[in-house]
Design an enzyme around this catalytic site. Structure first.
Site, PDB file in Angstrom:
ATOM      1  N   HIS A 143     -10.313 -25.626  17.733  1.00  0.00           N
ATOM      2  CA  HIS A 143     -10.153 -24.221  18.104  1.00  0.00           C
ATOM      3  C   HIS A 143     -11.229 -23.819  19.114  1.00  0.00           C
ATOM      4  O   HIS A 143     -12.354 -24.310  19.095  1.00  0.00           O
ATOM      5  CB  HIS A 143     -10.258 -23.332  16.865  1.00  0.00           C
ATOM      6  N   GLY A 178     -13.670 -31.757  13.466  1.00  0.00           N
ATOM      7  CA  GLY A 178     -12.703 -31.587  14.547  1.00  0.00           C
ATOM      8  C   GLY A 178     -12.014 -30.243  14.515  1.00  0.00           C
ATOM      9  O   GLY A 178     -11.066 -30.011  15.265  1.00  0.00           O
ATOM     10  N   LYS A 179     -12.489 -29.342  13.641  1.00  0.00           N
ATOM     11  CA  LYS A 179     -11.839 -28.036  13.525  1.00  0.00           C
ATOM     12  C   LYS A 179     -12.192 -27.117  14.688  1.00  0.00           C
ATOM     13  O   LYS A 179     -11.388 -26.273  15.092  1.00  0.00           O
ATOM     14  CB  LYS A 179     -12.251 -27.376  12.202  1.00  0.00           C
ATOM     15  N   ILE A 180     -13.405 -27.266  15.208  1.00  0.00           N
ATOM     16  CA  ILE A 180     -13.887 -26.435  16.306  1.00  0.00           C
ATOM     17  C   ILE A 180     -14.250 -27.326  17.481  1.00  0.00           C
ATOM     18  O   ILE A 180     -14.914 -28.356  17.310  1.00  0.00           O
ATOM     19  CB  ILE A 180     -15.126 -25.607  15.895  1.00  0.00           C
TER      20      ILE A 180
END
Length: 439
Positions: free
Chosen positions: A335, A363-365
């Site tokens: 994101h 790996g979310k941001i």
């Protein structure tokens, strides 16, 4: 004692330099030739006294990169300021400053036309009226494109769409007496027990309808439910009171990360005992939410998340990127914008308090976008109305993206990329031998 040795001793006592030219203690002198807390204290003290005696105006070290922030010199509060004036002019430090940064991130970057904004909701916000006061305006203004909520927020939201009443109360009242009086409370919100029974009856009635007799994503279910809530609002002539109703009208998909964890899910489960065919499909939810984020990126845009609270909806919102990258094997980064309002601490290890920096490791941001991440440690019931007011003061409404209407095309794109990634040759064919060694 030799003269050379004596001078060296004086140098040490006077804060002289050691070999290498550094002051005693190993600190460098100021890079700008001005007083530094790491420099000789006696000389600095005398210099300050001399300036005061001569009436020389003190000047801060503006040359330092650490002193480039806005000078703290707020306007006097006189009651004439707008919410935007208050936030920009007086919210200068601590979590007030984080709220200002959150407001500016939201309006300055996240509301650009090419950004798809996801909102996650935890905490009993709708019973407190924040659905009507803040969330519905954000939806109708095009400031929120998709939502993940607890089922409880959606259930209690429905009370308002059915014309049922919630009241302010005193949290110190005896719960034994309230039980005897048939009054239920959510902290300092009171309502009649029949509000629950009437809302249960509404959901059981619509769920038995023909269009509900199939497995579906929670977004499909909430859209259908929102249609019936909207019809009830019109019949009662009460205007748009329900978040479900507003999302239905604006084409905003609403997912719930734990379908069985609310009175809505409980009623669905009860009807299943009677042979009802409605099943909320978590697989569909996982893939549909991932497809929304992938569509935002592949369309040349960005993905932004606004997280109210934490909990399961926060994780469900953020796991879209690991689903895309780690599970489906599709190249992506994370994101682009992260805004969270929470009262949870990071040091307890819970997801609710996990920082955006920690989310990078999953790996979310996107690590390249980490500066565009703000965490405000504040009660959402305080922050959300202020952020909403600021947003409307600073940004015109956006065109609705109506993502609910585009679910099939977004899912088709996700399937296409997944199939392509699945046909890529595997470089290392020793999986079985590696698995026992993994920790």
């Amino acid at each position: 004692m030799s003269k050379k040795h004596s001078n060296a001793g004086k140098g040490e006592a006077g804060g002289g330099k050691r070999s290498g030219g550094r002051d005693r203690g190993g600190f460098k002198a100021s890079r700008h030739g001005k007083a530094s807390a790491a420099g000789p204290k006696a000389q600095q003290k005398l210099a300050a006294e001399q300036r005061e005696k001569q009436g020389v105006q003190h000047t801060a070290h503006e040359a330092s990169r650490f002193l480039k922030g806005q000078r703290i010199d707020p306007r006097r509060i006189d009651g004439k300021e707008t919410v935007a004036d208050l936030i920009e002019g007086t919210y200068l430090a601590y979590n007030a400053a984080r709220l200002r940064e959150a407001c500016q991130l939201f309006t300055g970057k996240m509301l650009e036309p090419d950004v798809t904004v996801g909102l996650s909701i935890t905490g009993a916000l709708t019973p407190a009226g924040l659905g009507m006061s803040a969330l519905i305006p954000l939806i109708e203004g095009g400031f929120v494109d998709w939502i993940i909520s607890t089922g409880a927020n959606l259930y209690h939201d429905t009370h308002f769409g059915l014309g049922l009443a919630m009241h302010r109360g005193n949290a110190q009242e005896s719960d034994v007496v309230l039980r005897e009086e048939g009054v239920v409370r959510i902290y300092d919100i009171f309502f009649d027990y029949d509000v629950l029974l009437s809302t249960d009856a509404f959901f059981r009635k619509i769920i038995t309808g023909k269009e509900f007799q199939r497995p579906m994503s929670s977004a499909e279910f909430h859209n259908l439910a929102g249609k019936y809530v909207r019809e009830r609002e019109r019949a009662l002539g009460i205007g748009q009171k329900s978040l479900l109703s507003a999302a239905y009208s604006s084409g905003v998909p609403i997912y719930t990360s734990s379908p069985g964890d609310s009175s809505i899910g409980m009623n669905i489960a009860a009807l299943a005992l009677d042979g009802n065919k409605l099943v909320l499909d978590p697989n569909a939810d996982v893939n549909e939410t991932a497809s929304i984020v992938l569509d935002a990126k592949r369309g040349g845009g960005k993905s932004g998340v606004m997280i109210l609270g934490g909990g399961s909806p926060k994780n469900f919102m953020l796991q879209t990127e690991p689903q895309i990258q780690e599970v489906l094997g599709i190249d992506e980064k994370g994101h682009d914008y992260f805004l969270q309002i929470t009262d949870a601490r990071p040091d307890t290890g819970g997801l609710s308090g996990a920082t955006p920096a920690e989310a990078v490791s999953w790996g979310k941001i996107d690590p390249d976008r980490l500066p565009d991440a703000v965490v405000c440690y504040l009660d959402s019931t305080v922050a959300l109305p202020l952020l909403t007011s600021y947003a409307f003061a600073k940004h015109k409404p956006r065109q609705l993206k109506r993502l609910f209407d585009r679910r099939e095309s977004m899912m088709a794109s996700l399937r296409d990329e997944y199939e392509k990634s699945s046909t890529q040759p595997v470089e290392i064919d020793h999986t079985d031998s590696k698995l026992p060694q993994h920790r």
